[in-house]
Design a protein around this motif. Structure first.
Motif, PDB file in Angstrom:
ATOM      1  N   ILE A  63       0.832  -1.210   0.000  1.00  9.39           N
ATOM      2  CA  ILE A  63       0.000   0.000   0.000  1.00  9.39           C
ATOM      3  C   ILE A  63       0.865   1.257   0.000  1.00  9.39           C
ATOM      4  N   LEU A  66      -1.135   3.350  -2.066  1.00 10.62           N
ATOM      5  CA  LEU A  66      -2.583   3.163  -1.884  1.00 10.62           C
ATOM      6  C   LEU A  66      -3.236   2.479  -3.092  1.00 10.62           C
ATOM      7  N   ALA A  67      -2.482   1.599  -3.732  1.00 11.45           N
ATOM      8  CA  ALA A  67      -2.977   0.767  -4.850  1.00 11.45           C
ATOM      9  C   ALA A  67      -3.251   1.556  -6.129  1.00 11.45           C
ATOM     10  N   TYR A  68      -2.927   2.842  -6.169  1.00 16.46           N
ATOM     11  CA  TYR A  68      -3.132   3.612  -7.402  1.00 16.46           C
ATOM     12  C   TYR A  68      -2.294   3.092  -8.588  1.00 16.46           C
ATOM     13  N   SER A  88       0.801   8.375  -7.715  1.00 19.64           N
ATOM     14  CA  SER A  88       1.301   7.230  -6.948  1.00 19.64           C
ATOM     15  C   SER A  88       2.625   7.545  -6.267  1.00 19.64           C
ATOM     16  N   PRO A 226      -7.966   3.192  -3.666  1.00 19.59           N
ATOM     17  CA  PRO A 226      -7.610   3.393  -2.249  1.00 19.59           C
ATOM     18  C   PRO A 226      -8.711   2.963  -1.283  1.00 19.59           C
ATOM     19  N   ALA A 230      -6.725  -0.865  -1.816  1.00 18.96           N
ATOM     20  CA  ALA A 230      -5.638  -0.652  -0.848  1.00 18.96           C
ATOM     21  C   ALA A 230      -5.880  -1.397   0.463  1.00 18.96           C
TER      22      ALA A 230
END
Length: 428
Positions: A63, A66-68, A88, A226, A230
Motif C-alpha cells: 500500500i 494506496l494501490a493507485y 502514486s 484506495p 488498498a
C-alpha cells in the motif's frame, strides 16, 4: 500438432506470457542455483530474522501508493496514466514518512511483541524498503500498460543474478542476518533502476495532448482503488506476513525460517508462470471488457490451463517434500520439507487463482475482494493460533494454515466465475 503450436505462438497473449515466463524462469533458475549455497551459509535462524523483517515490510509495501499504480493500466489516454503514476509517487513519499514516524514512536513495543531483539537494528530500513517498493510498483504497471514485457523479463533475470550472487559473495565472509536484510532492501531499488535503464524510450515519449490532467480529478475517478483495493492488499499483505511473525513469536526464529524458505520455493511456479499469466491477462481482460467479450470464458480457460501446469511441481512437493528439501538445502532444512507438504495445497490454489484475482478490478467488485480478504485473514490466523494454543505443535499449525488457504482460494475462483457470468449477461 506442429500447425497447432505455430498458430498458438502467433497469438499475442501467448507470446507475451512466454516472454514474461522466460525471464522469470531464468531468474528462478538463478535463485535455485544459488539457494543451496545461501541456505548452508546462513541457516534457519538467520533466515528467520530476515523473514520477520520482510514480513513487517511486506505488510506496508503493497500500500505504498494506496494501490493507485494498479490503475495505471486502465485509462485509454496515456496522459491520464502518467498522471496516475505521478499521483502514486507523491503518495509513496507520504506513506514512507508516515511509516517511519510510526516505527520511531513504537519500535520498542513492536520488538517486545515479536520477542526478537535481533530485529531492532533493522526496523529503520523498513521505510526505505517501502519507498522503493512504491517506486517499483509504478514502473512495473507502466511497463505492463506499454506492453514492454521483454523489459520486465530481462530486468527480472539481471536482478536475480546480481542479488543472489551478492548474498553468496558477501555471505562467504559475513554470513549475518544484516547482510540478507540490507541486500533485500537494496534489491527493490536495484530492480527499479534496471527497469528504467532498459526502457528509456518509453519514458521519453511525448503525449499528443499537452493538457495535463488534474491529479485531484484522477484520484477521485479511481478512488475505488484506495477505498477498496488498498485495504484489500494491506490485509492480504498482513495475512501473508503474519504467519512468519506468529511462528517466530510462538515457536522461535527457526520455525519462521522454515516457513520463509517454504514460501520462497512454493512461489517459484507462481512467479514462473502464474505471475506471467496474471500480468499479461490483466490488460487482456481489460481490453475484452471494453470490447464486450465473454470474460467468464477467458477466466475459465486461463484457470484450467494453470491448473494442469501446477499439478506437477506442487504434487512433487506433497509427495517428496522432506527428502527434496534436505537434498537441496541441507540436513538442517528437512523440517521445512514437512511444512512444504501442507503449504503446497495452499500454493496450488493460489497459483491457479491468478486470472480470478486480476479480473476483480475489471469486474468492478473490489468491495467483494476486500470482504473476501478480511475473511481469509481471520480464518488463516485462527488456524495458526489453534495450532499453537490447542496443539502446541508448529507442524499442526502450518497444516491447518495450508488446508484452510487451499479451501479459501478455491472458493475465490468459484465465486469469481459466477460474478463474471453475471457480468457477461449484460451483453447478449
Amino acid at each position: 500438432m506442429k500447425e497447432f503450436l505455430l498458430n498458438l505462438s502467433r497469438k499475442k497473449f501467448v507470446r507475451n506470457v512466454f516472454i514474461m515466463a522466460t525471464g522469470t524462469a531464468a531468474a528462478q533458475g538463478v535463485m535455485m542455483l544459488f539457494s543451496p549455497f545461501i541456505t548452508r551459509l546462513y541457516g534457519p535462524e538467520i533466515f528467520g530474522v530476515q523473514g520477520v523483517f520482510m514480513s513487517i515490510a511486506g505488510i506496508f509495501a503493497p500500500i505504498a501508493a494506496l494501490a493507485y499504480p494498479i490503475a495505471i493500466v486502465l485509462p485509454r489516454k496515456r496522459e491520464d496514466a502518467k498522471g496516475l503514476a505521478k499521483l502514486s509517487l507523491y503518495i509513496t513519499v507520504v506513506i514512507t514518512l508516515l511509516v517511519g514516524l510510526i516505527l520511531f514512536l513504537f519500535n520498542q513495543p513492536l520488538v517486545k511483541w515479536l520477542q526478537m531483539e535481533e530485529i531492532t537494528s533493522y526496523l529503520y530500513l523498513i521505510p526505505i524498503f517501502i519507498f522503493f517498493s512504491g517506486f517499483l510498483q509504478v514502473i512495473e504497471q507502466w511497463l505492463i500498460r506499454e506492453n514492454k514485457f521483454s523489459v520486465s523479463a530481462k530486468s527480472t533475470f539481471l536482478h536475480a543474478l546480481l542479488l543472489q550472487g551478492s548474498k553468496v559473495g558477501v555471505g562467504f565472509f559475513y554470513p549475518l542476518a544484516s547482510v540478507l536484510v540490507i541486500l533485500s532492501t537494496a534489491g527493490q531499488a536495484l530492480k527499479a533502476v534496471l527497469m528504467i535503464g532498459m526502457s528509456k524510450d518509453t519514458w521519453k515519449q511525448t503525449d499528443d495532448n499537452k493538457n495535463n490532467p488534474s491529479l485531484k480529478v484522477l484520484a477521485k475517478e479511481h478512488r475505488d482503488f484506495p477505498i477498496y483495493r488498498a485495504p484489500q492488499v494491506f490485509i492480504d499483505g498482513f495475512s501473508q506476513s503474519l504467519p512468519v511473525i506468529l511462528l517466530a513469536s510462538f515457536f522461535g526464529p527457526a520455525a519462521s525460517g522454515f516457513f520463509t524458505i517454504c514460501k520462497t520455493v512454493l512461489a517459484i511456479p507462481t512467479k514462473l508462470i502464474g505471475k506471467a499469466v496474471g500480468d499479461v491477462f490483466y490488460p487482456r481482460i481489460t481490453e475484452a471488457a471494453n470490447n464486450k467479450e465473454r470474460l467468464s470464458d477467458l477466466i475459465k480457460k486461463a484457470t484450467l490451463a494453470l491448473g494442469g501446469i501446477g499439478i506437477i511441481p506442487f504434487g512433487l512437493i506433497i509427495l517428496l517434500g522432506p527428502w527434496l528439501f534436505e537434498l537441496v538445502f541441507g540436513a538442517d532444512w528437512e523440517r521445512a520439507g514437512e511444512y512444504a507438504r501442507w503449504l503446497a495445497l495452499w500454493g496450488y490454489f493460489k497459483f491457479i487463482n491468478q486470472p480470478s484475482v486480476k479480473s476483480l478490478a475489471v469486474l468492478g467488485v473490489q468491495s467483494f475482494h476486500l470482504g473476501y480478504t478480511i475473511i481469509t485473514f481471520v480464518v488463516r490466523m485462527a488456524a495458526l493460533t489453534v495450532g499453537y494454543y490447542v496443539f502446541n505443535n508448529d507442524l499442526v499449525a502450518v497444516a491447518l494454515f495450508g488446508v484452510t488457504g487451499a479451501i479459501l482460494n478455491f472458493l475465490l475462483i468459484f465465486i469469481t466465475l459466477r460474478i463474471s457470468k453475471r457480468f457477461d449477461s449484460q451483453f447478449p
